[in-house]
Enzyme design. Sequence first.
Site, PDB file in Angstrom:
ATOM      1  N   ASP A 155      23.468  51.390   7.022  1.00 45.73           N
ATOM      2  CA  ASP A 155      23.356  51.642   5.580  1.00 45.73           C
ATOM      3  C   ASP A 155      23.637  53.095   5.202  1.00 45.73           C
ATOM      4  O   ASP A 155      23.057  53.636   4.259  1.00 45.73           O
ATOM      5  CB  ASP A 155      21.964  51.222   5.058  1.00 45.73           C
ATOM      6  CG  ASP A 155      21.667  49.775   5.364  1.00 45.73           C
ATOM      7  OD1 ASP A 155      22.597  48.969   5.315  1.00 45.73           O
ATOM      8  OD2 ASP A 155      20.492  49.449   5.655  1.00 45.73           O
ATOM      9  N   LYS A 185      28.824  53.356   4.528  1.00 45.12           N
ATOM     10  CA  LYS A 185      30.141  53.191   5.161  1.00 45.12           C
ATOM     11  C   LYS A 185      31.099  52.468   4.223  1.00 45.12           C
ATOM     12  O   LYS A 185      32.280  52.772   4.163  1.00 45.12           O
ATOM     13  CB  LYS A 185      30.005  52.375   6.468  1.00 45.12           C
ATOM     14  CG  LYS A 185      29.078  53.022   7.490  1.00 45.12           C
ATOM     15  CD  LYS A 185      28.821  52.117   8.675  1.00 45.12           C
ATOM     16  CE  LYS A 185      28.000  50.879   8.362  1.00 45.12           C
ATOM     17  NZ  LYS A 185      26.594  51.138   8.003  1.00 45.12           N
ATOM     18  N   GLY A 232      25.758  44.705   5.244  1.00 45.78           N
ATOM     19  CA  GLY A 232      25.856  44.634   3.782  1.00 45.78           C
ATOM     20  C   GLY A 232      26.452  45.944   3.322  1.00 45.78           C
ATOM     21  O   GLY A 232      25.788  46.982   3.383  1.00 45.78           O
ATOM     22  N   HIS A 233      27.715  45.924   2.951  1.00 45.16           N
ATOM     23  CA  HIS A 233      28.423  47.159   2.590  1.00 45.16           C
ATOM     24  C   HIS A 233      28.713  47.148   1.100  1.00 45.16           C
ATOM     25  O   HIS A 233      29.323  46.211   0.582  1.00 45.16           O
ATOM     26  CB  HIS A 233      29.731  47.265   3.390  1.00 45.16           C
ATOM     27  CG  HIS A 233      29.515  47.396   4.872  1.00 45.16           C
ATOM     28  ND1 HIS A 233      30.530  47.492   5.781  1.00 45.16           N
ATOM     29  CD2 HIS A 233      28.375  47.481   5.597  1.00 45.16           C
ATOM     30  CE1 HIS A 233      30.028  47.613   6.999  1.00 45.16           C
ATOM     31  NE2 HIS A 233      28.718  47.598   6.921  1.00 45.16           N
ATOM     32  N   GLN A 276      26.668  48.357  10.914  1.00 46.50           N
ATOM     33  CA  GLN A 276      25.422  48.927  11.439  1.00 46.50           C
ATOM     34  C   GLN A 276      25.616  50.436  11.706  1.00 46.50           C
ATOM     35  O   GLN A 276      26.474  51.045  11.092  1.00 46.50           O
ATOM     36  CB  GLN A 276      24.940  48.206  12.705  1.00 46.50           C
ATOM     37  CG  GLN A 276      24.448  46.787  12.466  1.00 46.50           C
ATOM     38  CD  GLN A 276      25.556  45.757  12.338  1.00 46.50           C
ATOM     39  OE1 GLN A 276      26.408  45.660  13.200  1.00 46.50           O
ATOM     40  NE2 GLN A 276      25.543  44.987  11.281  1.00 46.50           N
TER      41      GLN A 276
END
Length: 435
Positions: A13, A16, A40-41, A228
Amino acid sequence: MPGTCVIGLQWGDEAKGKLVDLLTLDHDLVVRYQGGANAGHTVVAGENTYKLSLIPSGILTPSVRCVIAGGVVINPPACLQEIDGLVSRGIRVADNLLISDRAHVIFPWHMAEDRSLDESTSDGENIGTTQRGIGPCYRDKVGRSYAIRLGDLYRNDIGQRIEHVVTAKNRVIASMHGGEQAEPLDAKTICADYLGYAERLKPYVADSTALLLDAVDADQRILFEGAQGALLDVDHGTFPYVTSSNSSGVGVSSGSGVPGRFIDKVLGVVKAYCTRVGGGPFPTEQSNDIGQRLRDRGNEYGTVTKRPRRCGWFDAVAARYTARLSGVDSLAVMLLDVLSGMDELSICTAYEIDGQRTTNFPSHVDDLRRAVPVFETVPGWQAEITAARSIDDLPDAARGYLDRISELVGRPVEVVSVGPDREQTIFASRAAHTS
Ligand code: GDP
Ligand code: IMO
Ligand code: MG
């Protein structure tokens, strides 16, 4: 061929997604190569916010080809849902997404195992997985006997394969429920569902390794999007409180099939502070008003699971370790705006473990648990900085903070983010600025 990697250097988080979206225009391909729908981006483009999970964050740029490579574990219904969601918002996916036939498939038994097994590790704390079946699917990949890859879904014997695995998995799931009768999985239903998903995914499925090696030969520019963060790397992170793939820079080649010699730039992404979701040691964690303030200002709630993220000060010992591990050339320091309004900031410069001071990151989680952070205090700044567009727009104390991080981690700062939007970004090498 310029191959560039974006790698998170903390526990995920680090923003990225924002960075990948920004760098996409300079590339021909954007590649996810490990992890799965645990990621989750977030990409914020003006009024629109996109939460990407399996699909590379380059997808918002129509001229670029997005690849989900063989090292990713893929949940077909989750993938289709993500594709449908993007298409419904007018994003073109049909001819610019490719998914590897080598990617291992997440099935309902993986989700069930993840839910049942994530109780505690041998030292008593929960890993706190995202419960997306990631660990069980990677375990089956390494174990081989019960693994099914995306390409297998298009072969004639898929019905028998699923039946073989379901028979074994029903025994596993029953034993996990302590002998209590768990609802058994039905091979025929699962097979019918997965053949349906496979049919819909068919236009996207191909040999991504061949495509990427051709792209290398054709001198195309490839952007590798890490999921990650390096401290969650299964081999080099805070094991066992990690994910089940190589999420540091070392995973790029194994996950994508592109040899390391074709990667010529690695950008290490850090938050200006630290967060972690799930269990495991976090030496600079602030379980107090400071942590709450970081959570509030940074809106630190999980993109995937909505869990509150644990928050703490920037850990230069950990970031120096992961920058070296990932072969980082320069840093992107994100969410710097979150620190505005604090009188003083702390940076962890060393650990004390059993009275011994060290700047080495311990290999064993027990030692990391005993690590007492040695903090250096630096001045904070009061002004909001979300409108800054150059390093010179930042208050002196913010520039000093970036310089100190850069010095401790041993890498120049190339990007600074001062807000979620694309425009709230400063591209400037601190090395260039200070020289
Ligand atoms: P990722 O998994 O590394 O892509 O990061 P996430 O998307 O899970 O979390 C990063 C969060 O920070 C997202 O909500 C972003 O919109 C947000 N964000 C990104 N850059 C900035 C920034 O510079 N400042 C602030 N305040 N938020 C940011
Ligand atoms: P992005 O790509 C933050 C964490 C989970 C848990 C551990 C193992 O958005 O940075 P898993 O479901 O992978 O078996 O969970 O890893 N985790 C993440 N934390 N960001 C992520 O992804 C994460 N993906 C997994 O919270 O502690
Ligand atoms: Mg995330």
